[in-house]
Design a protein around this motif. Structure first.
Motif, mmCIF file in Angstrom:
data_model
loop_
_atom_site.group_PDB
_atom_site.id
_atom_site.type_symbol
_atom_site.label_atom_id
_atom_site.label_comp_id
_atom_site.label_asym_id
_atom_site.label_seq_id
_atom_site.Cartn_x
_atom_site.Cartn_y
_atom_site.Cartn_z
ATOM 1 N N ARG A 271 6.138 43.360 174.282
ATOM 2 C CA ARG A 271 5.299 44.477 174.722
ATOM 3 C C ARG A 271 5.253 45.518 173.610
ATOM 4 N N LEU A 272 4.062 46.076 173.378
ATOM 5 C CA LEU A 272 3.874 47.010 172.283
ATOM 6 C C LEU A 272 3.164 48.264 172.775
ATOM 7 N N VAL A 273 3.600 49.395 172.261
ATOM 8 C CA VAL A 273 2.874 50.654 172.415
ATOM 9 C C VAL A 273 2.639 51.187 171.005
ATOM 10 N N ASN A 274 1.385 51.252 170.619
ATOM 11 C CA ASN A 274 1.027 51.663 169.264
ATOM 12 C C ASN A 274 0.438 53.063 169.305
ATOM 13 N N CYS A 275 1.198 54.026 168.774
ATOM 14 C CA CYS A 275 0.767 55.425 168.764
ATOM 15 C C CYS A 275 0.245 55.796 167.381
ATOM 16 N N GLY A 276 -0.970 55.331 167.098
ATOM 17 C CA GLY A 276 -1.622 55.672 165.837
ATOM 18 C C GLY A 276 -1.034 55.004 164.609
ATOM 19 N N GLU A 290 -3.340 40.195 162.954
ATOM 20 C CA GLU A 290 -3.040 41.574 163.265
ATOM 21 C C GLU A 290 -3.088 41.790 164.775
ATOM 22 N N VAL A 291 -2.152 42.563 165.272
ATOM 23 C CA VAL A 291 -2.109 42.869 166.705
ATOM 24 C C VAL A 291 -2.651 44.280 166.894
ATOM 25 N N GLU A 292 -3.954 44.363 167.072
ATOM 26 C CA GLU A 292 -4.595 45.658 167.286
ATOM 27 C C GLU A 292 -4.388 46.110 168.727
ATOM 28 N N PRO A 293 -4.175 47.403 168.967
ATOM 29 C CA PRO A 293 -4.023 47.879 170.350
ATOM 30 C C PRO A 293 -5.339 47.761 171.108
ATOM 31 N N SER A 294 -5.232 47.460 172.400
ATOM 32 C CA SER A 294 -6.448 47.329 173.222
ATOM 33 C C SER A 294 -7.080 48.686 173.499
ATOM 34 N N ALA A 295 -6.277 49.742 173.440
ATOM 35 C CA ALA A 295 -6.783 51.104 173.617
ATOM 36 C C ALA A 295 -5.902 52.031 172.786
ATOM 37 N N PRO A 296 -6.491 53.078 172.203
ATOM 38 C CA PRO A 296 -5.692 53.960 171.344
ATOM 39 C C PRO A 296 -4.697 54.791 172.144
ATOM 40 N N SER A 297 -3.520 55.003 171.560
ATOM 41 C CA SER A 297 -2.517 55.919 172.102
ATOM 42 C C SER A 297 -2.293 57.016 171.076
ATOM 43 N N PRO A 298 -2.079 58.245 171.514
ATOM 44 C CA PRO A 298 -1.984 59.360 170.562
ATOM 45 C C PRO A 298 -0.686 59.302 169.755
ATOM 46 N N ALA A 303 -0.198 64.806 171.794
ATOM 47 C CA ALA A 303 -0.636 64.641 173.180
ATOM 48 C C ALA A 303 -1.398 65.853 173.687
ATOM 49 N N ALA A 304 -1.055 67.053 173.206
ATOM 50 C CA ALA A 304 -1.748 68.263 173.664
ATOM 51 C C ALA A 304 -3.224 68.244 173.274
ATOM 52 N N LEU A 305 -3.534 67.562 172.190
ATOM 53 C CA LEU A 305 -4.921 67.504 171.720
ATOM 54 C C LEU A 305 -5.648 66.250 172.171
ATOM 55 N N LEU A 306 -4.932 65.120 172.259
ATOM 56 C CA LEU A 306 -5.575 63.824 172.509
ATOM 57 C C LEU A 306 -5.231 63.222 173.852
ATOM 58 N N GLY A 307 -4.422 63.897 174.664
ATOM 59 C CA GLY A 307 -3.993 63.325 175.923
ATOM 60 C C GLY A 307 -2.678 62.576 175.766
ATOM 61 N N ASP A 308 -2.090 62.205 176.901
ATOM 62 C CA ASP A 308 -0.778 61.573 176.864
ATOM 63 C C ASP A 308 -0.775 60.202 177.530
ATOM 64 N N HIS A 309 -1.872 59.458 177.381
ATOM 65 C CA HIS A 309 -1.917 58.097 177.922
ATOM 66 C C HIS A 309 -1.440 57.123 176.849
ATOM 67 N N TYR A 310 -0.441 56.310 177.202
ATOM 68 C CA TYR A 310 0.132 55.351 176.255
ATOM 69 C C TYR A 310 -0.122 53.934 176.775
ATOM 70 N N GLN A 311 -0.877 53.187 175.997
ATOM 71 C CA GLN A 311 -1.316 51.851 176.393
ATOM 72 C C GLN A 311 -0.288 50.803 175.993
ATOM 73 N N VAL A 312 0.097 49.942 176.955
ATOM 74 C CA VAL A 312 1.013 48.833 176.688
ATOM 75 C C VAL A 312 0.205 47.557 176.499
ATOM 76 N N ASP A 313 0.445 46.860 175.427
ATOM 77 C CA ASP A 313 -0.176 45.561 175.175
ATOM 78 C C ASP A 313 0.909 44.495 175.185
ATOM 79 N N THR A 314 0.628 43.396 175.855
ATOM 80 C CA THR A 314 1.577 42.288 175.946
ATOM 81 C C THR A 314 1.017 41.096 175.182
#
Length: 410
Positions: A271-276, A290-298, A303-314
């Motif tokens: 499981r991966l969480v890629n924060c930029g 390359e394992v690109e994230p399915s959705a961007p995480s800040p 987080a104050a500027l971009l939100g605090d949602h962290y996407q997990v990719d399996t």
């Protein structure tokens, strides 16, 4: 939650106090300074100048080659101690005196002036040698401090963590400093092996301090945080609290890109969480992707500027598979025409190599590819899923050895 957040700050303070206790004795730098140095043929240069100038002066007295003798103590200042420089100067004076006596110029102005010049150059060279030695001692102390800080900030990573083998490579942009804003860590937790690799925006001591905040937080929270997004939230909270204690102009500028990886023992997945952060490479069989994230995480502290949602990719991650984690100091290395280092393409040549050999190939290839001097830190980590029978019996019988950070790139 409020009490937990203070943990990284307290841990960092304890680490700093321990660090000061380690580096306080001056014997550390003195020991480095007093170590025997290998002999270099360059040390013979001043003697060679004396011999050549003397022979040339004796065979061609009309060309006055003896005036070049003053170069010998000047060269000695760059490589000899104060006593050694004085010795070379004395030897040069003897040679000059002998040549002047042979030419019968001891009582003439040119001969006297040459001897005075040699004496003056010797005195100046002796002073220069003393200044050089003082600066070298300071550099030795700085390097000793940097090495100690390196071990405090990034402890040696275990070579074996359950079902995962780990190998690392690290190089600071300031080669003599041996420390920078790139970092990594690997931990055995109840949730599986957890890895982090990150890169602090900027360089120098502020980047090192921000890296220490993230690393100390990861070490505290990695074991008791069940989900990777929650772990990312806790890292975000820690760096935000840290930002409250730095100048306002720097707080938002000091963000951190990280990649969190969790490899559970009972499932052939990761499981991966890629924060930029730059995407890792998955090495499966003879393939590299390359394992690109399915959705961007800040990035952390954004987080104050971009939100605090962290996407997990399996992703599938079975026995024999490897993950190559790296910082942009690897992928953004440039050649003479400014082209970025083609990491995925180069790694395909070593896809079947063991993790340590893979990183050794990468280190050598980066050194050959780079144009000029690198201006960014770099770090790389390989996680390899294995079975117990893949390891040597000697490695399974006793304590698991620790591997220090990988060799520097010159």
């Amino acid at each position: 939650m409020g009490v937990q957040v203070k943990g990284p700050i307290a841990s960092r303070g304890t680490a700093i106090r321990s660090f000061r206790q380690v580096i306080a004795p001056k014997r550390l730098s003195r020991r480095m300074w007093e170590e025997d140095r290998p002999f270099s043929p360059a040390l013979l240069t001043p003697l060679l100048v004396i011999v050549l100038a003397s022979v040339a002066a004796l065979f061609t007295p009309h060309l006055q080659f003896y005036r070049l003798l003053g170069a010998a103590p000047a060269l000695a200042a760059a490589m000899f101690s104060v006593a050694g420089t004085l010795g070379i100067g004395l030897l040069t004076l003897i040679a000059g005196f002998a040549i002047s006596a042979a030419d019968h110029t001891l009582d003439r102005t040119p001969g006297i002036f040459t001897l005075i010049t040699i004496a003056a150059v010797t005195l100046a060279a002796t002073y220069a040698s003393r200044v050089r030695q003082h600066r070298e001692r300071i550099l030795a102390e700085v390097r000793a401090v940097a090495e100690t800080a390196q071990h405090v900030l990034m402890r040696p990573v275990p070579h074996h963590l359950g079902h995962i083998d780990v190998e690392v490579l690290y190089q600071a942009a300031a080669a003599q400093a041996r420390i920078g804003g790139d970092f990594y860590e690997a931990r055995q937790t109840p949730h599986g092996v957890r890895l982090i690799i990150g890169d602090v925006r900027g360089k120098g001591l502020p980047a090192v301090e921000a890296a220490s905040v993230v690393l100390s937080s990861f070490r505290i929270f990695a074991e008791d945080t069940p989900h990777l997004p929650d772990l990312a939230h806790r890292l975000e909270t820690s760096i935000s609290r840290y930002g409250e204690h730095v100048p306002a102009d720097d707080a938002l500028e000091r963000f951190v890109t990280i990649l969190l990886v969790e490899i559970p023992a009972g499932e052939p997945i990761a499981r991966l969480v890629n924060c930029g952060h730059p995407p890792p490479l998955l090495l499966h069989g003879g393939e590299v992707r390359e394992v690109e994230p399915s959705a961007p995480s800040p990035p952390i502290n954004m987080a104050a500027l971009l939100g605090d949602h962290y996407q997990v990719d399996t992703i599938p991650f079975g026995t024999g598979d490897r993950l190559l984690l790296y910082t942009d100091g690897v992928s953004e290395t440039r050649d003479g025409i400014g082209a970025f280092y083609p990491l995925a393409q180069r790694v395909r040549r070593w896809v079947l190599a063991p993790p340590r050999q893979l990183l050794d190939h990468l280190r050598q290839d980066l050194r050959a590819y780079v144009h000029g001097t690198r201006d960014d830190d770099l770090a790389a980590l390989v996680a390899h899923r294995v079975t117990p029978c893949d390891r040597e019996p000697a490695e399974l019988g006793g304590l698991r050895p620790l591997r220090s950070t990988g060799p520097n790139i010159g």
